[in-house]
Design an enzyme around this catalytic site. Structure first.
Site, PDB file in Angstrom:
ATOM      1  N   GLY A  12       0.815  -1.208   0.000  1.00 39.85           N
ATOM      2  CA  GLY A  12       0.000   0.000   0.000  1.00 39.85           C
ATOM      3  C   GLY A  12       0.849   1.259   0.000  1.00 39.85           C
ATOM      4  N   SER A 131      -3.862  -0.935  14.394  1.00 38.07           N
ATOM      5  CA  SER A 131      -4.738   0.228  14.525  1.00 38.07           C
ATOM      6  C   SER A 131      -5.160   0.377  15.974  1.00 38.07           C
ATOM      7  CB  SER A 131      -5.996   0.040  13.657  1.00 38.07           C
ATOM      8  OG  SER A 131      -6.972   1.014  13.951  1.00 38.07           O
ATOM      9  N   TYR A 143     -12.465  -5.665  11.150  1.00 35.65           N
ATOM     10  CA  TYR A 143     -11.282  -4.800  11.154  1.00 35.65           C
ATOM     11  C   TYR A 143     -10.572  -4.854  12.504  1.00 35.65           C
ATOM     12  CZ  TYR A 143      -8.456  -0.559  10.567  1.00 35.65           C
ATOM     13  OH  TYR A 143      -7.418   0.343  10.474  1.00 35.65           O
ATOM     14  N   ALA A 145     -10.846  -7.100  14.839  1.00 36.41           N
ATOM     15  CA  ALA A 145     -10.363  -8.452  15.122  1.00 36.41           C
ATOM     16  C   ALA A 145      -9.052  -8.741  14.400  1.00 36.41           C
ATOM     17  CB  ALA A 145     -11.424  -9.475  14.725  1.00 36.41           C
ATOM     18  N   LYS A 147      -6.930  -6.514  13.082  1.00 37.13           N
ATOM     19  CA  LYS A 147      -5.873  -5.605  13.527  1.00 37.13           C
ATOM     20  C   LYS A 147      -5.340  -5.999  14.898  1.00 37.13           C
ATOM     21  CE  LYS A 147      -5.366  -2.715  10.089  1.00 37.13           C
ATOM     22  NZ  LYS A 147      -4.084  -2.563   9.375  1.00 37.13           N
ATOM     23  N   ILE A 176      -6.177   8.983  11.288  1.00 37.20           N
ATOM     24  CA  ILE A 176      -5.226   9.732  10.468  1.00 37.20           C
ATOM     25  C   ILE A 176      -6.022  10.434   9.374  1.00 37.20           C
ATOM     26  CG2 ILE A 176      -3.139   9.611   9.079  1.00 37.20           C
ATOM     27  CD1 ILE A 176      -2.754   8.778  12.029  1.00 37.20           C
ATOM     28  N   THR A 230       4.404  -2.989  20.323  1.00 37.29           N
ATOM     29  CA  THR A 230       3.363  -2.245  19.616  1.00 37.29           C
ATOM     30  C   THR A 230       3.405  -0.798  20.071  1.00 37.29           C
ATOM     31  OG1 THR A 230       1.935  -4.185  19.427  1.00 37.29           O
ATOM     32  CG2 THR A 230       0.889  -2.027  19.199  1.00 37.29           C
TER      33      THR A 230
END
Length: 244
Positions: A12, A131, A143, A145, A147, A176, A230
């Site tokens: 990406g 995230s 999303y 789960a 992430k 963001i 993290t």
């Protein structure tokens, strides 16, 4: 170690956070390969790109293998992601399969392709993008789960790969505002976005450059005693509450 040439895959890497990450790594002197559905609309002498739909598992593995055969990959930054915001009642199997492939499957394929060179070099940096939503967010069943799963996956890889000098860390952004993903949910200029910014302890939406700096830190050869961690780049949203 200092003489090792650095080459990074950035999934990406064409727009938004991925483009900011790619630009920062290029500024550090790395070669960068962007892996995304669209070519970047910007250029750099050390930037190359490969167009691939990361939702297609077979195509992703083929692209990863071809890149690893051509380049000695030292860094993998798995940034590509999608939200698919839906209330629980509307989540379907296709959502589950798509985000599992994009967030897990593509990352696994890229790491596996790069590992032979990393292990031979006794050096590697893998940075995965999670995230703040990993901590929970409404309409983010799949999303959140996946992430959250990225964090567990990174900790497992960190344990397995530490003996080879390969570190694995996670950057978890909050909202963001200068990304296509954010704009797919709300306009950065909307009252909803302003309310969201006000709910963040530091009082603003994040910028792609905020995230890129964290990725560049973990990517550095000097960050060689940090693995399995993290870092939330979220303006304090991970220690408070935000209203989307």
């Amino acid at each position: 170690m200092g003489a090792l040439h650095h080459t990074a895959i950035v999934s990406g890497g064409n727009t938004g956070i991925g483009a900011a990450i790619a630009r920062d790594l290029l500024a550090e002197g790395y070669d960068v390969i962007s892996l995304s559905r669209r070519k970047p609309d910007w250029s750099h002498p050390k930037l190359s790109s490969r167009e691939v739909d990361l939702l297609d598992a077979a195509a992703t593995r083929q692209a990863a293998a071809e890149i690893a055969a051509k380049f000695a990959i030292t860094h993998v930054v798995h940034n590509a992601g999608a939200i698919r915001a839906k209330p629980l009642e509307e989540v379907d199997d296709e959502d589950v399969g798509a985000l599992a492939q994009l967030h897990f499957g593509a990352g696994i394929a890229l790491a596996q392709a790069a590992l032979p060179n990393m292990k031979q070099a006794r050096f590697g940096r893998i940075v995965l993008l999670s995230s703040r939503a990993a901590l929970g967010a409404t309409t983010r069943t799949v999303y959140s789960a996946t992430k959250a799963g990225i964090i567990g996956m990174a900790r497992t890889w960190a344990l397995e790969l530490a003996p080879f000098g390969i570190t694995v860390n996670v950057v978890a952004p909050g909202p963001i505002g200068d990304t296509e993903m954010f704009e797919s949910v709300m306009s950065p200029e909307s009252e909803r976005a302003k309310k969201l910014a006000q709910s963040i302890p530091l009082g603003r939406l994040g910028k792609s450059s905020d995230v890129a700096r964290a990725v560049t830190f973990f990517s550095s050869p000097d960050a060689d005693f940090i693995t399995g961690q993290t870092l939330y780049v979220c303006g304090g949203a991970s220690i408070g509450s935000i209203s989307i």
